[in-house]
Design an enzyme around this catalytic site. Structure first.
Site, PDB file in Angstrom:
ATOM      1  CG  ASP A 298      39.009 -18.855  29.206  1.00 22.27           C
ATOM      2  OD1 ASP A 298      37.919 -18.430  30.294  1.00 22.27           O
ATOM      3  OD2 ASP A 298      39.686 -18.606  28.590  1.00 22.27           O
TER       4      ASP A 298
ATOM      5  CD  GLU B 270      56.953 -32.408  35.327  1.00 18.98           C
ATOM      6  OE1 GLU B 270      56.704 -31.000  36.034  1.00 18.98           O
ATOM      7  OE2 GLU B 270      57.217 -32.223  34.866  1.00 18.98           O
TER       8      GLU B 270
HETATM    9  C1  GLC Z   1      35.388 -18.405  30.084  1.00 21.37           C
HETATM   10  C2  GLC Z   1      35.247 -17.362  30.250  1.00 21.37           C
HETATM   11  C3  GLC Z   1      34.030 -15.851  29.724  1.00 21.37           C
HETATM   12  C4  GLC Z   1      36.122 -15.563  28.620  1.00 21.37           C
HETATM   13  C5  GLC Z   1      36.319 -16.146  27.898  1.00 21.37           C
HETATM   14  C6  GLC Z   1      37.114 -16.129  27.044  1.00 21.37           C
HETATM   15  O1  GLC Z   1      34.044 -18.037  29.012  1.00 21.37           O
HETATM   16  O2  GLC Z   1      34.509 -18.212  30.998  1.00 21.37           O
HETATM   17  O3  GLC Z   1      34.906 -14.965  30.636  1.00 21.37           O
HETATM   18  O4  GLC Z   1      35.163 -13.674  27.952  1.00 21.37           O
HETATM   19  O5  GLC Z   1      36.124 -17.591  28.070  1.00 21.37           O
HETATM   20  O6  GLC Z   1      38.055 -15.766  27.543  1.00 21.37           O
END
Ligand code: GLC
Length: 560
Positions: free
Chosen positions: A213, A267
């Site tokens: 993310d 790993e």
């Molecule tokens: C990413 C995720 C989204 C979230 C953001 C903050 O863009 O896909 O859903 O709100 O990160 O974590």
């Protein structure tokens, strides 16, 4: 070598992801086994046979970790556990085991830019006070102004409002998203080490890979004095500098973090895989996807490109080139949990921009009036185009049912922090997160016996999986057929444009061949065109004799 207490789920093929179809599950909206109105891990397990039958290779789970859901689970309170409302680590193990039995891989979402404010480290930081080691794991600063009453910089939060919140002792902490999502300080070795522990924790439990993310946000320029952004407030990829000089996003130092992650992935046998969610200029995507970093990166250009032949060809060319530069394969995405579902986007007038789509949501999907039938027809054509491209396709739950965006959720039902943070100007992403309809009849259309955390709209049952199964004209059967055919058809990673005659794009045609003796023709126009000679393998809509109708994609065997 780390212990592998549950050595299931990851197979032996190190390259499984290169042309995989990955199905994104948003766990809270997928299937609710315990009837509390929130989807859960046992719900996912119960539906894995459906996903195997659909023909996907892997399942990516959006966050299922303990969270107060300030941002739908992307505010993680504990990276190494399952939210009790969604199940237990044993349930997770049972899911991985069942996935393994069915030949499916599990990919989990990892959220390294920020934690939840409920994370034990943030609670420690609050308690320990200014100057403490606990505060060094996050980004705390004194404010500006005579009493420190102004935020340390002018940085905005991606969800609206300032990116700083003041705590009672007077310091401010950084959050590039909601205030409940404090950003980690990745200059701190303890933070780096802890994420390695988390990657091993899930890798040891049979996870084949990670979706990372906000992968472009971790390495910030935190040298004093912090730099204001001034006029350059936009975080849109195309408005970021192309030399890594932004204080917050896509800095070169982020790559050092992922080289460290790669050493952890390696790993394992096979090495674990990762895909970056990096909202960066496409020219700067390759390093994230390189073999010594994450391995693959999302290409959102495809999703943002209007369904026009010329624009699509350019986007496909550039995505393939960037993936090649990285030694990776490209990814293709039409929908996910952050965007308006593609049948609804395509139901709006051609050329609708992201802000047009947001404005449309604010009218509860009334203005401009969407052409749902055309939107779905275009969505079917776009899907067959996507599934024929070399690389990995990421399919978002419910798109195989042709679900539209639920554009008319009542404002009191909205949960996305964007709604509140934007002061009610942007409705947010709840409309693509409404729990799935599995059955036409029954409680919550088969989602679960206890209602659903976001209301399902009237008519939701008409999209149910049970009535689409076996109906050869349904969206579900189109996905099934395409995914099963794809297994045999995809032999290598090349694509050749078949028709390069001038004007072909202006006529609305996208035409390419793939090795293994097949070719793909998309008619992205309002006029029908003659169908080339040859055997049709699959078409996104019925074909009148000798014709490729408007907004239709066809997969064909090459003529001998
Ligand atoms: C990413 C995720 C989204 C979230 C953001 C903050 O863009 O896909 O859903 O709100 O990160 O974590």
């Amino acid at each position: 070598m780390p212990q592998r207490p549950h050595p299931v789920g990851t197979g032996t093929d190190a390259d499984w992801w290169r042309q995989a179809v990955v199905y994104q599950v948003y766990p809270r909206s997928f299937a609710d086994a315990d009837g509390d109105g929130i989807g859960d891990i046992r719900g996912v397990t119960s539906r894995l046979p459906y996903l195997a039958e659909l023909g996907v290779d892997a399942v990516w789970l959006s966050p299922f970790y303990p969270s107060e859901l300030a941002d739908g689970g992307y505010d993680v309170a504990d990276y190494r556990d399952v939210d009790p409302r969604l199940g237990t680590l044993d349930d997770f193990h049972a899911m991985v085991t069942e996935a393994d039995r069915l030949g499916l891989k599990i990919v989990v979402d990892i959220v390294p830019n920020h934690s939840s404010h409920q994370h034990v480290w943030f609670q420690e930081a609050l308690a320990a006070g200014p100057g403490s080691a606990a505060r060094e794991r996050y980004v705390f600063r004194e404010g500006r102004g005579e009493q420190g009453e102004l935020p340390p910089t002018d940085w905005p939060s991606s969800f609206g409002g300032p990116a700083w919140t003041r705590v009672p002792d007077g310091q401010w902490y950084l959050h590039l998203y909601a205030p409940e999502q404090p950003d980690f300080n990745w200059d701190n070795p303890e933070v780096r080490e802890d994420f390695h522990t988390t990657l091993r924790f899930w890798s040891d439990r049979g996870v084949a890979g990670f979706r990372v993310d906000v992968a472009h946000g971790l390495a910030k320029d935190l040298a004093e004095p912090l730099r204001d952004l001034g006029e350059a407030q936009s975080y849109q990829p195309d408005e970021l500098p192309d030399d890594g000089s932004h204080p917050l996003w896509d800095r070169d130092a982020v790559h050092d973090i992922y080289r460290g992650w790669r050493r952890v992935f390696d790993e394992y046998e096979p090495p674990r895989f990762a895909v970056a969610e990096a909202w960066v200029r496409s020219s700067r995507r390759a390093p994230y996807a390189s073999a010594d970093e994450l391995g693959q990166a999302f290409n959102f250009d495809f999703l943002n490109t209007p369904l026009e032949a010329g624009a699509m060809r350019d986007t496909i060319d550039s995505a393939l080139a960037h993936a090649r530069d990285a030694g990776a394969t490209s990814t293709w995405v039409l929908s996910n949990h952050d965007v308006v579902r593609h049948p609804s986007r395509y139901a709006l007038p051609t050329g609708a921009t992201k802000s047009d789509v947001e404005a449309w949501l604010m009218t509860d999907g009334q203005e401009p009036s969407p052409d749902g039938e055309l939107g779905l027809r275009k969505a079917r054509a776009a899907t067959l185009l996507m599934l024929a491209l070399p690389g990995s396709a990421y399919v978002y739950q419910g798109e195989e049912l042709g679900l539209p965006e639920v554009a008319d959720l009542r404002t009191e039902d909205l949960q996305d922090p964007i709604w509140v943070r934007s002061g009610g100007r942007v409705k947010g992403r709840d409309g693509c997160r409404v729990p799935l309809p599995w059955t036409r009849e029954g409680a919550s259309h088969g989602f679960g016996s206890g209602g659903s955390w976001l209301p399902q709209p009237a008519g939701w049952g008409s999209y149910a999986a049970d009535i689409q199964a076996g109906d050869k004209d349904s969206v579900l059967e189109l996905y099934r057929e395409a995914l099963h055919l794809r297994r045999d058809l995809v032999t290598d990673e090349t694509l050749e444009w078949a028709d390069t005659t001038p004007g072909v794009a202006e006529r609305g045609l996208v035409h390419f061949t793939r090795s293994g003796g097949w070719h793909v023709l998309s008619n992205l126009s309002d006029e029908s065109v003659p169908l080339p000679q040859g055997t049709v393998l699959l078409a996104s809509n019925p074909l009148p004799e000798g014709e490729l109708p408007a907004w239709t994609t066809v997969w064909m065997r090459n003529q001998a």
